[in-house]
Design a protein around this motif. Structure first.
Motif, mmCIF file in Angstrom:
data_model
loop_
_atom_site.group_PDB
_atom_site.id
_atom_site.type_symbol
_atom_site.label_atom_id
_atom_site.label_comp_id
_atom_site.label_asym_id
_atom_site.label_seq_id
_atom_site.Cartn_x
_atom_site.Cartn_y
_atom_site.Cartn_z
ATOM 1 N N VAL A 1 17.724 4.521 42.210
ATOM 2 C CA VAL A 1 16.422 5.196 42.128
ATOM 3 C C VAL A 1 16.641 6.445 41.284
ATOM 4 O O VAL A 1 17.650 7.140 41.450
ATOM 5 N N GLY A 2 15.722 6.729 40.371
ATOM 6 C CA GLY A 2 15.938 7.923 39.563
ATOM 7 C C GLY A 2 14.770 8.268 38.672
ATOM 8 O O GLY A 2 13.688 7.681 38.775
ATOM 9 N N ASP A 3 15.028 9.231 37.770
ATOM 10 C CA ASP A 3 14.014 9.614 36.783
ATOM 11 C C ASP A 3 14.149 8.698 35.563
ATOM 12 O O ASP A 3 15.042 7.837 35.501
ATOM 13 N N SER A 4 13.303 8.898 34.572
ATOM 14 C CA SER A 4 13.293 7.975 33.427
ATOM 15 C C SER A 4 14.617 7.986 32.667
ATOM 16 O O SER A 4 15.050 6.947 32.166
ATOM 17 N N TYR A 5 15.242 9.143 32.555
ATOM 18 C CA TYR A 5 16.504 9.216 31.809
ATOM 19 C C TYR A 5 17.612 8.478 32.562
ATOM 20 O O TYR A 5 18.303 7.619 32.001
ATOM 21 N N TYR A 6 17.742 8.792 33.842
ATOM 22 C CA TYR A 6 18.773 8.150 34.649
ATOM 23 C C TYR A 6 18.612 6.629 34.611
ATOM 24 O O TYR A 6 19.582 5.885 34.440
ATOM 25 N N LEU A 7 17.380 6.166 34.740
ATOM 26 C CA LEU A 7 17.143 4.714 34.793
ATOM 27 C C LEU A 7 17.459 4.051 33.457
ATOM 28 O O LEU A 7 18.004 2.948 33.421
ATOM 29 N N SER A 8 17.154 4.733 32.330
ATOM 30 C CA SER A 8 17.463 4.086 31.045
ATOM 31 C C SER A 8 18.967 4.114 30.786
ATOM 32 O O SER A 8 19.524 3.168 30.228
ATOM 33 N N GLU A 9 19.630 5.157 31.246
ATOM 34 C CA GLU A 9 21.092 5.230 31.110
ATOM 35 C C GLU A 9 21.752 4.161 31.991
ATOM 36 O O GLU A 9 22.683 3.476 31.564
ATOM 37 N N MET A 10 21.262 4.026 33.214
ATOM 38 C CA MET A 10 21.783 3.022 34.155
ATOM 39 C C MET A 10 21.652 1.622 33.573
ATOM 40 O O MET A 10 22.556 0.802 33.678
ATOM 41 N N ALA A 11 20.475 1.375 32.969
ATOM 42 C CA ALA A 11 20.162 0.023 32.500
ATOM 43 C C ALA A 11 21.221 -0.521 31.543
ATOM 44 O O ALA A 11 21.437 -1.729 31.484
ATOM 45 N N PHE B 1 6.404 0.973 30.103
ATOM 46 C CA PHE B 1 7.308 1.549 29.101
ATOM 47 C C PHE B 1 8.746 1.592 29.617
ATOM 48 O O PHE B 1 9.696 1.567 28.825
ATOM 49 N N MET B 2 8.904 1.635 30.936
ATOM 50 C CA MET B 2 10.257 1.693 31.509
ATOM 51 C C MET B 2 10.958 0.334 31.359
ATOM 52 O O MET B 2 12.121 0.266 30.955
ATOM 53 N N GLY B 3 10.225 -0.735 31.685
ATOM 54 C CA GLY B 3 10.800 -2.076 31.532
ATOM 55 C C GLY B 3 11.080 -2.388 30.073
ATOM 56 O O GLY B 3 12.114 -2.965 29.724
ATOM 57 N N GLU B 4 10.144 -1.970 29.216
ATOM 58 C CA GLU B 4 10.287 -2.203 27.770
ATOM 59 C C GLU B 4 11.533 -1.472 27.243
ATOM 60 O O GLU B 4 12.304 -2.032 26.461
ATOM 61 N N SER B 5 11.739 -0.250 27.714
ATOM 62 C CA SER B 5 12.914 0.519 27.265
ATOM 63 C C SER B 5 14.197 -0.160 27.723
ATOM 64 O O SER B 5 15.174 -0.238 26.965
ATOM 65 N N ALA B 6 14.191 -0.664 28.973
ATOM 66 C CA ALA B 6 15.385 -1.356 29.475
ATOM 67 C C ALA B 6 15.677 -2.586 28.612
ATOM 68 O O ALA B 6 16.828 -2.886 28.298
ATOM 69 N N LYS B 7 14.621 -3.295 28.200
ATOM 70 C CA LYS B 7 14.801 -4.492 27.366
ATOM 71 C C LYS B 7 15.313 -4.106 25.971
ATOM 72 O O LYS B 7 16.196 -4.759 25.414
ATOM 73 N N LEU C 1 16.013 -1.555 39.930
ATOM 74 C CA LEU C 1 15.895 -0.142 39.558
ATOM 75 C C LEU C 1 14.499 0.331 39.953
ATOM 76 O O LEU C 1 13.527 -0.395 39.774
ATOM 77 N N ALA C 2 14.383 1.546 40.479
ATOM 78 C CA ALA C 2 13.050 2.049 40.860
ATOM 79 C C ALA C 2 12.893 3.513 40.481
ATOM 80 O O ALA C 2 13.839 4.310 40.594
ATOM 81 N N HIS C 3 11.692 3.849 40.037
ATOM 82 C CA HIS C 3 11.384 5.252 39.739
ATOM 83 C C HIS C 3 10.962 5.959 41.032
ATOM 84 O O HIS C 3 10.464 5.335 41.961
ATOM 85 N N TYR C 4 11.161 7.289 41.046
ATOM 86 C CA TYR C 4 10.831 8.107 42.221
ATOM 87 C C TYR C 4 9.346 8.075 42.607
ATOM 88 O O TYR C 4 8.995 8.537 43.682
ATOM 89 N N TYR C 5 8.470 7.611 41.720
ATOM 90 C CA TYR C 5 7.036 7.595 42.049
ATOM 91 C C TYR C 5 6.604 6.311 42.752
ATOM 92 O O TYR C 5 5.455 6.179 43.142
ATOM 93 N N THR C 6 7.519 5.337 42.886
ATOM 94 C CA THR C 6 7.116 4.088 43.542
ATOM 95 C C THR C 6 7.025 4.311 45.058
ATOM 96 O O THR C 6 7.486 5.332 45.588
#
Ligand code: 13P
Ligand code: SF4
Length: 304
Positions: free
Chosen positions: A35-45, A60-66, A19-24
């Motif tokens: 690839v997406g924004d924070s909401y899309y990525l947490s929903e995908m996870a 915080f993104m990896g932590e949220s996925a966990k 998974l990757a954020h648009y700022y990478t």
């Protein structure tokens, strides 16, 4: 074998998804499955069958996925990639507001540590904050940590009383309204698309304000051929794919999130090979309370 081919091979071998954020970096977005924004990525996870998630983003993104998938392995290609805003609030500030307003609901931007999430009632992202705050029955809203997103949401939900905090994203806060105005002078037909983390003066110049995916979706359907973009430069990769016929201009002092740029193909390969930088399971209480704020977000954002 190229790095891209090696990553593909390792993904199959390890049953992993990227998974990757648009700022990478563009090359990181190019190898990602999603690839997406924070909401899309947490929903995908929460919907992925693979047992390992490689999260190309800040901590915080990896932590949220966990938190949303305690049973999965979440790997961070660079363990030091962090969002400074995630730490810009204290428990004392939250407790003081709760004491002052008995009907207070604490709304926490997903750009925050698991600990901050655990003190909160519900999480939001820039893509769903307005929609979620409108649905909350409570009148007083403490919005942490971002003062800029809070001010924007307050302007869209005038029926609520906001208690503001003073956190901010250094990349968006420091964006210069003068540089946006200069670009507008050079490209008068361009539309101005900005992220709500920007300061008040920049937001006042916007034709559209929204999350990274909101900005990309707006540019996709707009009749305009030129756009001035008020967010981190990484979005240009998706913007250029979405509108090959259009030109995108960024402020002269380029908004670059150095933490997001720490994620490299070598880092992705390394964690896939060695299982390094795993987001560790959090204690039971933290996991339950912070996870609950995130799950509430998914429920409230899911229902129109
Ligand atoms: P989005 O949720 O809009 O992608 O924003 C994340 C972020 O970190 C903005 O700085
Ligand atoms: Fe944090 Fe700002 Fe970087 Fe987004 S752009 S991750 S809010 S520092």
């Amino acid at each position: 074998m190229t790095k891209q081919e090696e990553i593909e091979r390792l993904k199959q071998e390890k049953d992993a998804v990227i998974l990757a954020h648009y700022y990478t970096l563009p090359e990181v977005q190019a190898v990602a499955d999603y690839v997406g924004d924070s909401y899309y990525l947490s929903e995908m996870a929460v919907n992925l069958p693979q047992k390992t998630i490689v999260f190309c983003g800040v901590s915080f993104m990896g932590e949220s996925a966990k938190l949303l998938n305690p049973g999965k392995t979440v790997l961070m290609p660079d363990a030091s990639a962090d969002c400074p805003m995630a730490h810009m609030v204290t428990k004392e500030a939250v407790d003081a507001a709760r004491e002052k307003y008995p009907d207070l609901v604490v709304v926490c931007y997903i750009n925050s540590t698991a600990e901050v999430k655990s003190w909160s009632d519900v999480c939001v992202t820039s893509a769903n904050a307005v929609q979620i705050v409108k649905k909350l029955p409570d009148r007083h809203i403490l919005f942490i940590p971002d003062k800029n997103l809070a001010r924007y949401v307050a302007s869209q939900v005038p029926e609520k009383e906001f208690v503001f905090h003073d956190g901010y994203c250094p990349v968006h806060e420091e964006m210069s309204a003068k540089e946006i105005q200069d670009l507008k002078g050079q490209h008068p037909a361009a539309e101005v698309l900005v992220h709500p983390e920007c300061n008040e003066k920049v937001l006042a110049l916007a034709d559209y304000t929204g999350s990274t995916s909101g900005i990309i979706a707006y540019a996709k359907q707009s009749a305009a051929k030129e756009f001035i973009i008020g967010t981190e430069t990484g979005v240009s990769f998706a913007l250029e794919q979405a509108r090959e016929d259009a030109a995108f201009y960024f402020p002269q002092t380029e908004p670059v999130c150095q933490n997001m740029k720490k994620i490299t193909l070598d880092g992705v390969m390394d964690v896939l090979k060695n299982g390094k930088n795993e987001v560790r399971p959090m204690g039971e209480h933290l996991s339950e309370t912070a996870g609950e704020s995130l799950r509430k977000m998914l429920v409230l954002a899911g229902k129109k």
